[in-house]
Design a protein around this motif. Sequence first.
Motif, PDB file in Angstrom:
ATOM      1  N   UNK A  14       0.841  -1.198   0.000  1.00 37.45           N
ATOM      2  CA  UNK A  14       0.000   0.000   0.000  1.00 37.45           C
ATOM      3  C   UNK A  14       0.870   1.240   0.000  1.00 37.45           C
ATOM      4  N   UNK A  15       0.426   2.231  -0.737  1.00 33.40           N
ATOM      5  CA  UNK A  15       1.027   3.558  -0.683  1.00 33.40           C
ATOM      6  C   UNK A  15      -0.002   4.469  -0.030  1.00 33.40           C
ATOM      7  N   UNK A  16       0.431   5.647   0.428  1.00 31.49           N
ATOM      8  CA  UNK A  16      -0.557   6.524   1.074  1.00 31.49           C
ATOM      9  C   UNK A  16      -1.756   6.741   0.154  1.00 31.49           C
ATOM     10  N   UNK A  17      -2.914   6.397   0.633  1.00 29.49           N
ATOM     11  CA  UNK A  17      -4.132   6.668  -0.124  1.00 29.49           C
ATOM     12  C   UNK A  17      -4.490   5.643  -1.165  1.00 29.49           C
ATOM     13  N   UNK A  58       4.404  -5.141   1.856  1.00 28.69           N
ATOM     14  CA  UNK A  58       4.002  -4.921   3.250  1.00 28.69           C
ATOM     15  C   UNK A  58       3.709  -6.259   3.931  1.00 28.69           C
ATOM     16  N   UNK A 395      -3.072  19.399  -9.175  1.00 31.85           N
ATOM     17  CA  UNK A 395      -1.903  19.530 -10.046  1.00 31.85           C
ATOM     18  C   UNK A 395      -1.914  18.418 -11.088  1.00 31.85           C
ATOM     19  N   UNK A 397       0.346  16.592 -12.262  1.00 30.14           N
ATOM     20  CA  UNK A 397       1.129  15.392 -11.982  1.00 30.14           C
ATOM     21  C   UNK A 397       0.412  14.432 -11.032  1.00 30.14           C
ATOM     22  N   UNK A 398      -0.642  14.919 -10.351  1.00 31.69           N
ATOM     23  CA  UNK A 398      -1.364  14.059  -9.423  1.00 31.69           C
ATOM     24  C   UNK A 398      -2.331  13.125 -10.168  1.00 31.69           C
TER      25      UNK A 398
END
Lengths: 507, 362
Positions: A14-17, A58, A395, A397-398
């Motif tokens: 998992x990555x944030x979000x 993880x 943005x 890039x998001x």
Amino acid sequence: MAKDLLRLSGLTKAYPGVVANDDVSFDIREGEIHALLGENGAGKSTLVKMIYGLVKPDSGSMELRGAPYAPSEPSAARAAGVAMVFQHFSLFDALDVAENVALGMENPPKPRDLARQIREVSETYGLPLDPARTVGTLSAGERQRVEIIRCLLQDPKLLIMDEPTSVLTPQEVEILFETLRKLKAEGTAILYISHKLEEIRALCDHATILRLGKKVATCTPSETTAREMAEMMVGASFASPAPKTTTPGEVLLRVDNLTLPAPGAFGTPLRGISFELRAGEVLGFGGVAGNGQDELLLALSGERKADKGTIWVKGADVSRDGPIARRAVGFLCAPEERLGHAAAPDMSLTENAVMTAGRRQRLVSNGFINWKRAERFAADVISRFDVRTPGTHVAARALSGGNLQKFVIGREVAQDPDVLVVNQPTWGVDAAAAAAIRQALLDLAAKGAAILVISQDLDELMEIADRFGALNEGRLSALKPVAQLNIEEIGLMMGGAHDMEVAHVAE
Amino acid sequence: MIRLEKRPQPSKVWTYTTPILAVLLTMVFGGIMFGLIGTSPFEAIRTIFWDPLFHPQFSGFSRPQLLVKAGPLILIAIGLSIGFRAGIWNIGAEGQYIIGAIVGAGVGLALYPMESALILPLMIVAGALGGWAWAMIPALLKVRFGTNEILVSLMLVYVAENLLASVSSGILRNPEGMGFPGSRNLAQWSSSQNLELIPGTGMHLGVLTAFIAVILAYVLLTRHIQGFNIRLSGEAPRAARFAGVSPARTVLFCLGLAGVLAGMAGLFEVTGPAGQITIDFGSGYGFTAIIVAFLGRLHPVGILLAGLLMALTYIGGELAQLMLGVPGASIQLFQGMLLFFLLGVDVLTNYRVRFGKGEVAA
């Protein structure tokens, strides 16, 4: 029954979000070609990065030939017999093939031995490559061979290939497939990542399909239709573009003997390109990457000025005009590279809308930007083209690749151009988004716009283009109606004859 | 273990709180430093940050100095920041400042001793043009031959300094100055003097111009297409070309604007606080303004605050040397700390600090 080579159980990362991989388990057998399928953002890259030791899971575990396998870095993965060919090559243009191969090895042998080894491997596996050539002069297919040979020299048990055919001509694809089948016959397992379903059907023994980080299905590709696989990937059925019914009208864009020197040491010069593009028509330019696609787009967008009298829009010479003047007459472009060229990564979508639509959509008056209008226009693009984003303030890039691509193409389409030139409109975009973008282009043509699609995806060009031409070393082949073409003919148009024959495959 | 994790978007909250945090950190560590060299930390911090403005005895002199020092810093930094936003690195504002002062003063002195209300405005225009012309040298060389504007603009500072030395003992020397180098005192000639607009505040025409420049720069960057194009050029040069922004025109505009503002700052200085062209007229404002521009995050309002803060530490630093006898080097160290922390804590704007091992987001 072949034994399992690599067994993945319950891999989670998992990555944030966002959960990139959620409890993914599957096995890769010795000597099979195993496809990993999924839309962009489905978690394919995270998964292979875990296998290659670039990312630590993880939770979950891996077993290689029955022994626990947890590479802490790529060199550990390579030592265990796992090699990877990346989608984007990491080669140095100014060095030769042997030097590039040596740079990627843990303990490179002496240059002379290495050159001999490279020749041997390239003979054995039918990958024609001269170790002394400078990489800057190689085609994309040849560059890929450098990467593959670098992997093969380390005698891998498992070879991971990330979208290997996205940059190849049909003939080069055949050469690659021969090599992969030969590796398979020798017992090397291959994990093959691709969007191209027909390829997977032709090549792979098993397929694992990922969606939103989860394994959703496994199938035997040869017994499954491409459409079924695509629907498993997307999780819903999607519409193929409807065929067009309009007939071409007057000439809107005329390019007459466009010749431009190469922009840099490794660029491609444009050599006498001429064509006409009519209202309601979709023209497709194929070709292997680096044969003048980017240079043609720069010349058409006005970023590089052309010689007088070479580019005509609706009967007016725009050759010496810059991008702003060309947009003013309804001549719009969308370049290939989303981040940094078509869009400014750190600017919001509203600001990115102002970038090209400022004058045409009257977002700017007397030099002052009307941010309300700009935001409305950006919101309009977002809703019309189904760009998934929290809002116009985000943005660029998001956004994921597919969503940003929908935005940058939508931004031009929404301006009702008379002539639209797009380069690689669906590069790295998932199947649903690609279908939406193609449909938008077809709808625009149906309304009477003239559209030029430059793409390396032949299936795409066959699907939407009326006429087809190929770029090869900055030259444009003769244009032919798509309906009369077969894949071999296209390959010859694209490649010329250079370097296409399969090298002698040793027995 | 402490880890840094990139934020998907720069944090709005941290953009505004990092400067305050940096000032607090500087006070803590600066205080420790002053403690170590045997000065009371609290007294030292108070002398630097509080006394220049509120000390019953000294503030009468030092308070106006705040605006006098901050004015040119802000005016020059505004010009520089617009270029920096576009990725154009003009390091030579000091030279443009000096040349602006020389040209403006020269035009005024040519008319001496005529009396007219038009002389000062004429000198301001001449100063602006002088700075502009000096900045056009690196601009044109860059556009025409692709030279590096950092080197060219920096080298031209030394040329300007030598020109300054030459004119102060040459053509601009005061004929009644008994042979000493230095021009007539422009602050004492009623046609050219740039006096305080409100007595006791330090507010002269240059400070007013700096405030107007802050407002115009803010409007330019947030509302105007030219400002948008400048930001676009800095953030994504290829995207800017695709949008139709001419790189050459951006270079000419940004360097030209910086030159105009620096030249005007020089002119206001030579007709006001400095009074005359002398060999040591160049006081380093052009270089300090680079720091001010970055401390202010290249944002006009940030630059306004950074300029005031920078001016305060200079005045407070001098006061601390005078009153507490702390060495000059300790003041420079203190200012260095401020810079260090301001730039250092900036990492919080783009990154999140995580403690412990990597956690799994749900």
